[in-house]
Design a protein around this motif. Structure first.
Motif, PDB file in Angstrom:
ATOM      1  N   LEU A   3      31.363  74.031  32.091  1.00  0.00           N
ATOM      2  CA  LEU A   3      31.304  72.749  32.593  1.00  0.00           C
ATOM      3  C   LEU A   3      30.898  71.654  31.951  1.00  0.00           C
ATOM      4  CD1 LEU A   3      29.173  74.309  36.013  1.00  0.00           C
ATOM      5  CD2 LEU A   3      31.812  73.771  35.621  1.00  0.00           C
ATOM      6  N   ASP A   4      30.920  71.736  30.636  1.00  0.00           N
ATOM      7  CA  ASP A   4      30.617  70.637  29.752  1.00  0.00           C
ATOM      8  C   ASP A   4      29.485  69.887  30.023  1.00  0.00           C
ATOM      9  OD1 ASP A   4      33.233  71.372  28.611  1.00  0.00           O
ATOM     10  OD2 ASP A   4      34.310  69.812  30.038  1.00  0.00           O
ATOM     11  N   PHE A   5      28.271  70.293  30.128  1.00  0.00           N
ATOM     12  CA  PHE A   5      26.894  69.591  30.310  1.00  0.00           C
ATOM     13  C   PHE A   5      26.145  69.661  29.010  1.00  0.00           C
ATOM     14  CE2 PHE A   5      27.595  70.964  35.024  1.00  0.00           C
ATOM     15  CZ  PHE A   5      27.215  69.605  35.439  1.00  0.00           C
ATOM     16  N   THR A   6      26.643  70.427  27.938  1.00  0.00           N
ATOM     17  CA  THR A   6      25.776  70.344  26.856  1.00  0.00           C
ATOM     18  C   THR A   6      25.544  69.108  26.283  1.00  0.00           C
ATOM     19  OG1 THR A   6      26.846  72.406  25.992  1.00  0.00           O
ATOM     20  CG2 THR A   6      25.637  71.077  24.300  1.00  0.00           C
ATOM     21  N   GLY A   7      24.090  68.556  26.104  1.00  0.00           N
ATOM     22  CA  GLY A   7      23.820  67.339  25.781  1.00  0.00           C
ATOM     23  C   GLY A   7      23.702  66.215  26.956  1.00  0.00           C
ATOM     24  N   LYS A   8      24.152  66.673  27.969  1.00  0.00           N
ATOM     25  CA  LYS A   8      23.699  65.847  29.163  1.00  0.00           C
ATOM     26  C   LYS A   8      22.567  65.838  29.773  1.00  0.00           C
ATOM     27  CE  LYS A   8      28.510  64.702  29.440  1.00  0.00           C
ATOM     28  NZ  LYS A   8      28.897  63.576  29.142  1.00  0.00           N
ATOM     29  N   VAL A   9      22.222  64.595  30.194  1.00  0.00           N
ATOM     30  CA  VAL A   9      20.832  64.687  30.890  1.00  0.00           C
ATOM     31  C   VAL A   9      20.873  64.360  32.360  1.00  0.00           C
ATOM     32  CG1 VAL A   9      18.633  63.163  30.911  1.00  0.00           C
ATOM     33  CG2 VAL A   9      20.031  63.338  28.910  1.00  0.00           C
ATOM     34  N   ALA A  10      19.995  65.247  33.134  1.00  0.00           N
ATOM     35  CA  ALA A  10      20.322  65.262  34.347  1.00  0.00           C
ATOM     36  C   ALA A  10      18.910  64.997  35.117  1.00  0.00           C
ATOM     37  CB  ALA A  10      20.927  66.695  34.966  1.00  0.00           C
ATOM     38  N   VAL A  11      18.916  64.311  36.385  1.00  0.00           N
ATOM     39  CA  VAL A  11      17.625  64.408  37.230  1.00  0.00           C
ATOM     40  C   VAL A  11      18.093  65.084  38.470  1.00  0.00           C
ATOM     41  CG1 VAL A  11      16.473  62.765  38.545  1.00  0.00           C
ATOM     42  CG2 VAL A  11      16.491  62.501  36.321  1.00  0.00           C
ATOM     43  N   VAL A  12      16.911  65.895  38.909  1.00  0.00           N
ATOM     44  CA  VAL A  12      17.380  66.545  40.268  1.00  0.00           C
ATOM     45  C   VAL A  12      16.134  66.361  40.891  1.00  0.00           C
ATOM     46  CG1 VAL A  12      17.565  68.818  41.482  1.00  0.00           C
ATOM     47  CG2 VAL A  12      18.758  68.657  38.995  1.00  0.00           C
ATOM     48  N   THR A  13      16.156  65.884  42.228  1.00  0.00           N
ATOM     49  CA  THR A  13      15.024  65.452  42.913  1.00  0.00           C
ATOM     50  C   THR A  13      14.884  66.665  43.951  1.00  0.00           C
ATOM     51  OG1 THR A  13      16.189  64.310  44.743  1.00  0.00           O
ATOM     52  CG2 THR A  13      15.298  62.880  42.876  1.00  0.00           C
ATOM     53  N   GLY A  14      13.549  67.010  44.322  1.00  0.00           N
ATOM     54  CA  GLY A  14      13.177  68.099  45.135  1.00  0.00           C
ATOM     55  C   GLY A  14      13.761  69.205  44.567  1.00  0.00           C
ATOM     56  N   GLY A  15      13.164  69.356  43.114  1.00  0.00           N
ATOM     57  CA  GLY A  15      13.856  70.442  42.253  1.00  0.00           C
ATOM     58  C   GLY A  15      12.728  71.527  42.077  1.00  0.00           C
ATOM     59  N   SER A  16      11.805  71.843  42.937  1.00  0.00           N
ATOM     60  CA  SER A  16      10.750  72.749  42.569  1.00  0.00           C
ATOM     61  C   SER A  16      11.113  74.095  43.190  1.00  0.00           C
ATOM     62  CB  SER A  16       9.411  72.270  42.944  1.00  0.00           C
ATOM     63  OG  SER A  16       9.257  72.062  44.305  1.00  0.00           O
ATOM     64  N   LYS A  17      11.950  74.018  44.453  1.00  0.00           N
ATOM     65  CA  LYS A  17      12.224  75.161  45.373  1.00  0.00           C
ATOM     66  C   LYS A  17      13.739  74.890  45.963  1.00  0.00           C
ATOM     67  CE  LYS A  17       9.634  72.811  48.964  1.00  0.00           C
ATOM     68  NZ  LYS A  17       8.405  72.999  49.812  1.00  0.00           N
ATOM     69  N   GLY A  18      14.216  75.884  46.535  1.00  0.00           N
ATOM     70  CA  GLY A  18      15.339  75.905  47.373  1.00  0.00           C
ATOM     71  C   GLY A  18      16.796  75.474  46.463  1.00  0.00           C
ATOM     72  N   ILE A  19      17.460  74.595  47.143  1.00  0.00           N
ATOM     73  CA  ILE A  19      18.825  74.258  46.407  1.00  0.00           C
ATOM     74  C   ILE A  19      18.446  73.351  45.227  1.00  0.00           C
ATOM     75  CG2 ILE A  19      20.636  72.589  46.689  1.00  0.00           C
ATOM     76  CD1 ILE A  19      20.553  73.008  49.752  1.00  0.00           C
TER      77      ILE A  19
END
Length: 268
Positions: A3-19
């Motif tokens: 998926l070519d994510f190496t070196g990418k920076v991501a923010v995931v909100t609601g990231g502690s559980k579930g989806i």
């Protein structure tokens, strides 16, 4: 598929559980540096933490919090390439499902839109200039299948998610020429803590249907919602679609709303 994510920076909100937890785990496994934002961490998120994945404590209903999350990603990882607006569902202090429109107050509506729409608006507003400065990026908003197929319950939630889906398409029109893709994923009912926590949706529906909570989770809810696969979805099934849409492998996909709902949505 890589998926070519190496070196990418991501923010995931609601990231502690579930989806959100499943998404943070997936993006990190694919090589991204991840900031998972939520009011509190969880043992499962703590187990993932390390140099490439950090938790940022934030109440996404605070108007200043979404921008602070984006700023933290820039500060510790040097930029932002992927934003997953997953925080949503019942606002703090609320329990869903709610069975009628009439008892909902203005405060109920404001809280629902703050959590499910405006938190995403604020995160996107902070993220897009950073992404444009890096030559592009990807935003995935987690909407809901009820945005397309609302019912008698949870009118405020369905309306907020419909607004998020519309926002997704509007932003894709404006920012695709600047290299920022904006898509949404619309899950059906997913077996998350929203359903399984004590006092959550399973208990509310168990009381309404005169069934036990296990029967609600395994049979009653899927049948009542006409989920054709016969079960609530697994969070990982949603996370996999989020990761694919966020990936550079989906470089020509923008403005899409992808249903992952077990056949809940029936319209063409």
């Amino acid at each position: 598929m890589e998926l070519d994510f190496t070196g990418k920076v991501a923010v995931v909100t609601g990231g502690s559980k579930g989806i959100g937890l499943a998404t943070a785990r997936t993006l990190r496994a694919e090589g991204a540096h991840v900031v998972a934002a939520s009011r509190k961490s969880s043992p499962e998120l703590d187990a993932l933490a390390g140099p490439g994945l950090v938790h940022f404590p934030a109440d996404l209903t605070d108007p200043d919090a979404p921008a602070a999350v984006v700023a933290h990603a820039v500060e510790i990882f040097g930029g932002l390439d992927v934003l997953v607006n997953n925080a949503g569902g019942p606002p703090p202090g609320a329990t869903l499902p709610r069975f009628s429109f009439l008892p909902l107050t203005d405060a109920d509506w404001r809280d629902m839109f703050e959590f499910n729409l405006l938190s995403a608006v604020r995160a996107i507003r902070a993220a897009i200039p950073v992404m444009v400065g890096r030559g592009g990026g990807s935003i995935v908003n987690v909407s809901s299948a009820v945005a397309r197929q609302p019912g008698a319950m949870n009118a405020d939630y369905a309306a907020a998610k419909a607004a998020l889906t519309t926002l997704t398409k509007a932003l894709s029109e404006e920012f695709a020429p600047q290299g920022v893709r904006v898509n949404s994923v619309s899950p059906g009912p997913v077996r998350t803590p929203w359903w399984t926590d004590e006092g959550g949706a399973a208990d509310v529906l168990a009381a309404a249907f005169g069934a036990d909570r296990d029967a609600v989770l395994e049979q009653v809810a899927p049948e009542a919602m006409a989920v054709r696969t016969g079960r609530l979805l697994d969070p990982q099934e949603i996370a996999d679609m989020i990761a694919l849409l966020a990936s550079p492998r989906s470089a020509s996909t923008t403005g899409a709303d992808v249903l992952v709902d077990g056949g809940f949505h029936k319209a063409v």
